[in-house]
Each structure stands twice: as C-alpha cells, then as structure tokens.
Design a protein around this motif. Sequence first.
Motif, PDB file in Angstrom:
ATOM      1  N   TYR A 149      -0.247 -11.724   0.358  1.00  0.00           N
ATOM      2  CA  TYR A 149       0.141 -11.192   1.499  1.00  0.00           C
ATOM      3  C   TYR A 149      -0.659 -10.167   2.113  1.00  0.00           C
ATOM      4  N   PHE A 150      -0.524  -9.954   3.445  1.00  0.00           N
ATOM      5  CA  PHE A 150      -1.193  -8.936   4.232  1.00  0.00           C
ATOM      6  C   PHE A 150      -0.235  -8.107   5.089  1.00  0.00           C
ATOM      7  N   THR A 151      -0.561  -6.942   4.699  1.00  0.00           N
ATOM      8  CA  THR A 151       0.184  -5.964   5.818  1.00  0.00           C
ATOM      9  C   THR A 151      -0.747  -5.103   6.640  1.00  0.00           C
ATOM     10  N   ASP A 152      -0.489  -5.385   8.210  1.00  0.00           N
ATOM     11  CA  ASP A 152      -1.354  -4.642   8.947  1.00  0.00           C
ATOM     12  C   ASP A 152      -0.975  -3.054   8.991  1.00  0.00           C
ATOM     13  N   SER A 153      -2.075  -2.200   8.498  1.00  0.00           N
ATOM     14  CA  SER A 153      -1.908  -0.948   8.508  1.00  0.00           C
ATOM     15  C   SER A 153      -2.128  -0.182   9.568  1.00  0.00           C
ATOM     16  N   GLN A 154      -2.372  -0.801  10.901  1.00  0.00           N
ATOM     17  CA  GLN A 154      -2.333  -0.343  11.992  1.00  0.00           C
ATOM     18  C   GLN A 154      -1.125  -0.243  12.815  1.00  0.00           C
ATOM     19  N   SER A 158       4.661  -3.100  10.583  1.00  0.00           N
ATOM     20  CA  SER A 158       4.514  -4.377   9.935  1.00  0.00           C
ATOM     21  C   SER A 158       5.121  -4.500   8.540  1.00  0.00           C
ATOM     22  N   THR A 159       5.354  -5.998   8.327  1.00  0.00           N
ATOM     23  CA  THR A 159       5.952  -6.161   6.943  1.00  0.00           C
ATOM     24  C   THR A 159       5.019  -7.144   6.297  1.00  0.00           C
ATOM     25  N   PRO A 160       4.868  -7.316   5.132  1.00  0.00           N
ATOM     26  CA  PRO A 160       3.904  -8.104   4.410  1.00  0.00           C
ATOM     27  C   PRO A 160       4.186  -9.375   4.885  1.00  0.00           C
ATOM     28  N   ASP A 187      -3.559  -3.863   4.214  1.00  0.00           N
ATOM     29  CA  ASP A 187      -3.363  -4.023   2.751  1.00  0.00           C
ATOM     30  C   ASP A 187      -3.196  -5.287   2.286  1.00  0.00           C
ATOM     31  N   TYR A 188      -3.506  -5.723   1.188  1.00  0.00           N
ATOM     32  CA  TYR A 188      -3.255  -7.140   0.514  1.00  0.00           C
ATOM     33  C   TYR A 188      -2.514  -6.824  -0.836  1.00  0.00           C
ATOM     34  N   LYS A 189      -1.689  -7.924  -0.855  1.00  0.00           N
ATOM     35  CA  LYS A 189      -1.012  -7.964  -2.159  1.00  0.00           C
ATOM     36  C   LYS A 189      -0.999  -9.312  -2.845  1.00  0.00           C
ATOM     37  N   ILE A 203      -4.429  -4.464  -3.197  1.00  0.00           N
ATOM     38  CA  ILE A 203      -5.834  -4.227  -2.615  1.00  0.00           C
ATOM     39  C   ILE A 203      -5.409  -3.313  -1.413  1.00  0.00           C
ATOM     40  N   ASN A 204      -6.091  -2.265  -1.419  1.00  0.00           N
ATOM     41  CA  ASN A 204      -5.912  -1.005  -0.245  1.00  0.00           C
ATOM     42  C   ASN A 204      -7.231  -0.796   0.399  1.00  0.00           C
TER      43      ASN A 204
END
Length: 204
Positions: A149-154, A158-160, A187-189, A203-204
């Motif tokens: 999963y990816f979450t846009d930190s900007q 944003s949701t995963p 961020d990745y999970k 993973i941050n």
Amino acid sequence: MKNVLNNSKKGILMVTLFATMLSFANEVSLFKIENDAERTSLTLNDVKQGNLLSIKDNNGVVIYKELIEQSGTYTKGFDLTELPNGGYIFELDKDVEINTIPFTVLSNTVTFKKEMEATIFKPVTRVKGNVVFVSRLSLNKAPMKIAIYFTDSQNNFSTPELIYSETVENTENASRIYKLASKNSGDYKIVFTTEDRVFTTEIN
C-alpha cells in the motif's frame, strides 16, 4: 500517483524472483514440558528478552501473555487444569519465528500434542534505499499473500492505496525484490497474510 512508481503496473516493479536457502528448523523440541495431575512445568531454552509467551484458545483469544524478561532459559509452572474443556496452544513469538505447541483440557486433565509442535517463520523485510528485499521460509509450503500500500505524504487526506499484490505458493523458500519509485514521496506498508496470521512492515 502516476509518478510514484517506475515502469510498473499499479505502482511497483518486481525486479526479480529467486529462491533463497534459509536454515531449516531445528528438529529438537523447543518446549520441554513436565506435566502432572495439577501442574505443568514449561521450560524454554535460548529465549531472548522481549520474546512474547502466550496461551491462546482455538479461536485465537489470548488468555495469558508474558514478555520474557531475561535471555537464556525460561522455566515456569502453570495450573492449566482449571481451564474450560477445549483446545489451546502455547505460543512463543520470537524475532523471526513463532513456535507453537497445542494441548487440550478435558475434565481437568491436560494433554500436550507434542507431535503437532510447529514453527511459523515470519516474512523478513530489509530495505536498502528504495529497494525492498523480502524472504520467507515455509516448510509446509503455505501460501502467502503480499499486498503493498502507498500513502501520499503530501496529501493530508490521502488514504492507503493498494498498488501491488500477489500470492506466493508452492515453495519452501520464497524471496522477492521490489523497487519503489521514490521512498521519499510517501509511505509504504507491506502486509503479509499467511497461515491465518497477518504481518505488517511499514516503510517511511
């Protein structure tokens, strides 16, 4: 999301797949048990501080847990005879593996099933730059689902988003290498599902 991953459908590039030889489980039983009419003595060798010892019922409900406080040999007595009739497991959660041994309680009699003692190896994740290395040993070739999963930190809202998934099957030694487009863009999970358990790496 278009710029998040390089040359990959739904966001991640699997660089290569290869088999990794990992050491096999020790054939010597981890659990040393002395069981009499009223008390069960449990001894564990080579434990480490921070290992988690639990007793669970067949529904996975934790009825006892204890963090190991000292590395070395752990010994403790348990009165299991008062547990309701049913099936249970002792579980030792270690750094990269989980050891279990089932037992039953019937009319205040405790019976351990030593032939069903098992070891579940956790997926091991190592990150180097924007490359993620994953390995997992499964002596019974249990399937493992991998979801990234990816979450846009900007984007504060944003949701995963699921960007990649696969199921690894029919192998004792499985390894994957994934290349993330940019570890700094979000961020990745990674969620691993295997043998009715879920393991998560962030993973941050």
